[in-house]
Enzyme design. Structure first.
Site, PDB file in Angstrom:
ATOM      1  N   GLN A  12      88.949   5.475  32.819  1.00  0.00           N
ATOM      2  CA  GLN A  12      89.875   6.500  33.310  1.00  0.00           C
ATOM      3  C   GLN A  12      89.955   6.514  34.839  1.00  0.00           C
ATOM      4  OE1 GLN A  12      88.599  10.529  33.116  1.00  0.00           O
ATOM      5  NE2 GLN A  12      90.652  11.367  33.397  1.00  0.00           N
ATOM      6  N   ILE A  35      83.065  -4.516  30.701  1.00  0.00           N
ATOM      7  CA  ILE A  35      82.231  -4.997  29.604  1.00  0.00           C
ATOM      8  C   ILE A  35      83.147  -5.682  28.579  1.00  0.00           C
ATOM      9  CG2 ILE A  35      80.243  -3.427  29.773  1.00  0.00           C
ATOM     10  CD1 ILE A  35      81.686  -1.628  27.690  1.00  0.00           C
ATOM     11  N   TYR A 143      75.385  15.095  28.510  1.00  0.00           N
ATOM     12  CA  TYR A 143      76.231  14.659  29.634  1.00  0.00           C
ATOM     13  C   TYR A 143      75.741  15.311  30.925  1.00  0.00           C
ATOM     14  CZ  TYR A 143      80.605  14.091  32.324  1.00  0.00           C
ATOM     15  OH  TYR A 143      81.550  13.792  33.275  1.00  0.00           O
ATOM     16  N   LYS A 147      73.892  13.815  34.199  1.00  0.00           N
ATOM     17  CA  LYS A 147      74.496  13.952  35.541  1.00  0.00           C
ATOM     18  C   LYS A 147      73.498  14.546  36.543  1.00  0.00           C
ATOM     19  CE  LYS A 147      78.555  12.163  34.919  1.00  0.00           C
ATOM     20  NZ  LYS A 147      78.757  10.791  35.439  1.00  0.00           N
TER      21      LYS A 147
HETATM   22  N1  SER Z   1      85.990  15.407  32.444  1.00  0.00           N
HETATM   23  C1  SER Z   1      84.610  15.486  32.065  1.00  0.00           C
HETATM   24  C2  SER Z   1      84.474  15.907  30.657  1.00  0.00           C
HETATM   25  O1  SER Z   1      85.259  16.717  30.234  1.00  0.00           O
HETATM   26  C3  SER Z   1      83.882  16.471  32.931  1.00  0.00           C
HETATM   27  O2  SER Z   1      83.496  15.893  34.099  1.00  0.00           O
HETATM   28  O3  SER Z   1      83.594  15.472  29.997  1.00  0.00           O
END
Ligand code: SER
Length: 317
Positions: A12, A35, A143, A147
């Site tokens: 993206q 990849i 996630y 991070k």
């Molecule tokens: N755009 C990402 C998500 O929604 C957030 O950083 O996972």
């Protein structure tokens, strides 16, 4: 002269960042890392060199870095928040074990490294309104956990080894080029596709749920200008809050309706996405980025909406 490797160049962010970097530094100086199965195509394939660069393979990264004399790495390999919840082990392998490999290559080859963080690095205990640069970060998604770890390891490599690591905490990024895959903020991209196609949009996020968002040109500008910033001005490194706009579903819907009056939206709330969205900031305070490297976005919701609809009409109709 910079020699840049973009890891995740077909994703993206990577697909547009690679093209933008090639405009600035010359096609030959920007390697599109990918990849197998996600090969660069069209302009990305033709505009400069490309190489397989799998973050889980440290030896391969070393070879690419030495072959192309890489001095700057934009590391965009990651799973987005919803997909990561379904594959937490893979999210960690890519996000953290992969970053470790990159940081080792950077240490040996004296490369600068940009690895984005996110609004997802915050959690339910974070102050949600005007979220400060330095505050509680106790995310409950894998996630977010990866991070926060990214931020900490990147700062660790800077303080311990002098590796020039820098990052921003991206809001949800909105673009007409490459669709996001499996994020919580994806609805704010999908809504434009539905509107331009003349379809009713089914919104997975509840009315009134605010999240920070940003138009991709501002996102690219944030990444590149931070990497070009004078290091003596940087008090922070990993990672800076950057903000451009914050809205709830009904606000973006109303903005699109100004351009496409027949557009319809209904709600069918996805519980996982909703709980993630509620744990993230309503709006971040980005004053540190503004004062340390002159961050300033160009697009707000009305100007982004006008441009998204114009560009998607050309792309889809
Ligand atoms: N755009 C990402 C998500 O929604 C957030 O950083 O996972």
């Amino acid at each position: 002269m910079k020699n840049i490797l973009v890891i995740g160049s077909t994703g993206q962010i990577g697909s547009e960042l690679t093209t933008e970097l090639r405009k600035r530094y010359g096609g030959d100086h920007v390697v599109a890392g990918y990849i197998p199965g996600a090969e660069p195509k069209g302009e990305l394939a033709e505009g400069g060199p490309s190489a397989i660069a799998d973050v889980t393979n440290g030896e391969q990264l070393k070879e690419v870095a030495s072959k192309y004399h890489i001095d700057t790495i934009y590391n965009l390999a990651a799973l987005l928040s919803v997909v990561a919840e379904q594959k937490p082990r893979l999210a960690w392998r890519i996000g953290i074990d992969g970053l470790w490999n990159i940081l080792e290559v950077a240490r040996e080859n004296k490369c600068a490294v940009f690895t984005p963080s996110s609004i997802g690095s915050f959690g339910p205990n974070t102050p949600h309104v005007g979220t400060p640069q330095d505050t509680i970060q106790r995310p409950r998604t894998i996630y977010g956990v990866s991070k926060v770890t990214t931020e900490l390891i990147s700062d660790y490599y800077f303080h311990k080894y002098g590796v020039d690591t820098r990052a921003v905490r991206f809001p949800g990024l909105i673009s007409y080029v490459t669709p996001p895959g499996g994020g919580t903020t994806d609805y704010a991209v999908d809504i434009y596709y539905a509107a331009v196609r003349g379809e009713k949009f089914v919104c997975p996020i509840k009315e009134g749920t605010l999240m920070d968002m940003m138009y991709m040109p501002d996102g690219l500008h944030a990444a590149i200008s931070l990497m070009e910033a004078d290091p003596s001005r940087l008090i922070h490194r990993n990672a800076f809050n950057v903000a451009a706009m914050s809205f709830a579903p009904e606000t973006i819907y109303a903005e699109i309706k100004k351009v496409i009056p027949d557009f319809q939206m209904v709600y069918d709330v996805d519980p996982l996405k909703q709980s993630i969205a509620e744990s993230w900031p309503d709006s971040m305070d980005d004053s540190a980025a503004r004062s340390e490297w002159d961050w300033k976005p160009q697009y707000d919701l009305p100007t982004m909406t006008k441009d998204m609809i114009e560009k998607l009409r050309v792309k889809l109709l």
